[in-house]
Write an enzyme that holds these catalytic residues in place. Sequence first.
Site, PDB file in Angstrom:
ATOM      1  N   TYR A   1       2.941  10.228  -0.770  1.00  0.00           N
ATOM      2  CA  TYR A   1       3.933   9.748   0.209  1.00  0.00           C
ATOM      3  C   TYR A   1       5.332  10.037  -0.293  1.00  0.00           C
ATOM      4  O   TYR A   1       5.711   9.639  -1.385  1.00  0.00           O
ATOM      5  CB  TYR A   1       3.801   8.247   0.426  1.00  0.00           C
ATOM      6  CG  TYR A   1       2.552   7.792   1.135  1.00  0.00           C
ATOM      7  CD1 TYR A   1       1.733   8.683   1.829  1.00  0.00           C
ATOM      8  CD2 TYR A   1       2.173   6.450   1.111  1.00  0.00           C
ATOM      9  CE1 TYR A   1       0.591   8.239   2.471  1.00  0.00           C
ATOM     10  CE2 TYR A   1       1.044   6.010   1.758  1.00  0.00           C
ATOM     11  CZ  TYR A   1       0.252   6.907   2.427  1.00  0.00           C
ATOM     12  OH  TYR A   1      -0.885   6.475   3.072  1.00  0.00           O
TER      13      TYR A   1
ATOM     14  N   ASN B   1     -10.632   7.597   4.157  1.00  0.00           N
ATOM     15  CA  ASN B   1     -10.991   8.787   4.949  1.00  0.00           C
ATOM     16  C   ASN B   1     -12.296   9.432   4.495  1.00  0.00           C
ATOM     17  O   ASN B   1     -12.424  10.659   4.486  1.00  0.00           O
ATOM     18  CB  ASN B   1      -9.844   9.808   4.908  1.00  0.00           C
ATOM     19  CG  ASN B   1      -8.582   9.278   5.556  1.00  0.00           C
ATOM     20  OD1 ASN B   1      -8.625   8.739   6.661  1.00  0.00           O
ATOM     21  ND2 ASN B   1      -7.461   9.400   4.864  1.00  0.00           N
TER      22      ASN B   1
ATOM     23  N   HIS C   1      -8.125   9.300  -1.826  1.00  0.00           N
ATOM     24  CA  HIS C   1      -7.388   9.381  -0.569  1.00  0.00           C
ATOM     25  C   HIS C   1      -8.125  10.188   0.491  1.00  0.00           C
ATOM     26  O   HIS C   1      -8.154   9.816   1.671  1.00  0.00           O
ATOM     27  CB  HIS C   1      -6.012  10.003  -0.828  1.00  0.00           C
ATOM     28  CG  HIS C   1      -5.006   9.732   0.220  1.00  0.00           C
ATOM     29  ND1 HIS C   1      -3.665   9.933   0.039  1.00  0.00           N
ATOM     30  CD2 HIS C   1      -5.115   9.272   1.483  1.00  0.00           C
ATOM     31  CE1 HIS C   1      -2.993   9.604   1.132  1.00  0.00           C
ATOM     32  NE2 HIS C   1      -3.855   9.207   2.022  1.00  0.00           N
TER      33      HIS C   1
ATOM     34  N   ASP D   1       0.824  -1.197   0.000  1.00  0.00           N
ATOM     35  CA  ASP D   1       0.000   0.000   0.000  1.00  0.00           C
ATOM     36  C   ASP D   1       0.866   1.257   0.000  1.00  0.00           C
ATOM     37  O   ASP D   1       1.792   1.394   0.811  1.00  0.00           O
ATOM     38  CB  ASP D   1      -0.900   0.021   1.242  1.00  0.00           C
ATOM     39  CG  ASP D   1      -1.792   1.245   1.266  1.00  0.00           C
ATOM     40  OD1 ASP D   1      -2.734   1.295   0.450  1.00  0.00           O
ATOM     41  OD2 ASP D   1      -1.557   2.149   2.092  1.00  0.00           O
TER      42      ASP D   1
END
Length: 313
Positions: A44, A156, A125, A39
Site C-alpha cells: 500500500y 484472496n 496477500h 489493517d
Amino acid sequence: MATEITIVLGALAFGTRVDEAQSVDLLDQYTELGGEWIDTANNYSWWMHPSGLGGQSEAIIGRWLGKRPGMRERVKLSTKAGAEPTVPNGYPEHVEGLSAAALRAALGKSLDLLQTERVDLYWAHIEDRSVPLEETVEALGGFVADNRVGRLGASNHPAWRVERARMLAAERGLTGYTAMQLRWSYLQPMPGVALPQSGHVHASAETFDYVGATGQWLWAYNTMLDGGYTRPDRPLPEAYAHPGTARRLAALDEVAAELGATRNQVVLAWLAGGPIPVAPIVGVTTAAQVSEALGAKALRLTPDQRAKLDAAG
C-alpha cells in the site's frame, strides 16, 4: 449484554491519497473512539505513489506509533505480504510472491517500517501457485514460532487452498491460517460479472460454510463499495447493476430509518453481527468517516430487521 463489534481501520490510502498529517489525525481519532485493529499491507499503495512501490502506509503507522508512547500495547496491527511489486509499477507480472525468501524479506521490512517487533495478524496477500505450498506454510509458521507474528491469515485465497495449507501446517506441528480476508458487503455482484478490481476475490456461501465449520475469522474488505452506498459521485460498479440491488437498498433504507442510522452503519452492523460474525475493514480518508464507522459499534439489528435485510435481493 452483546459484545461490541469489531470495526477495522483500513489504512490503504495513508501516505498517498491521505497525507501524513491527516493520516495521523485519523489514527488518533480511531483509537480515541475505542478502535483496536489497524489493517495495512506492504504494497500500500504502490499504484498511488510516484515510486510505483508500496510501503507508505506502513511507514506512517510506524512513525505514528513511535510518537505515541504506550500505543503499541493498545492497538493490534495487521499487515500483508506477497503483492508488492519487485520493480516500479510491476504488478501483477512482477511481484514478490510467497517464497520463503520473499516472505522473510517482506516481514523484516514491514517490522522496520511499522517500528515494532511483532505484528498481531500477518496475511498472505494473494495466491502464489509458483511456490510449493509447503514452502509458504513453513515460512509463515516459522514467523509465529519465533514470536514475530501472532496469528496468520490468507487474503484472496479460495477455501480449499486455505484448508490444504492448514493441513500441511498441522502435519509439521506449525501454526496455520486462522483467518481469511475477502471482498464482501451487503450488496452482492452478479455471478460471472467481473469486478473492476481484478485482484479482488469475493466471498461466497461456500466461504461462510467453511469459516463456520473451522472457526476461521473472516475479515471483509471493500465493505462500503468505495462510497457506493451514499455518494452519488461514486456509482456502483456494473457488476451490481441488477434488480436485487434496488430491493436491497430499499430494505437498507427502511432499517436505517428505524434505527436512526446511516446506510453505511447498517451495513457494518449487518456484517459484524450475523450468525457468522465478520470483521469489516473500513477504508477511511476523513474524520467524518471514522466517526460514522465507529458509531456502528454499538448498533444492533433486531431479528426482524436482520431477516428483512437477508430476505431482500
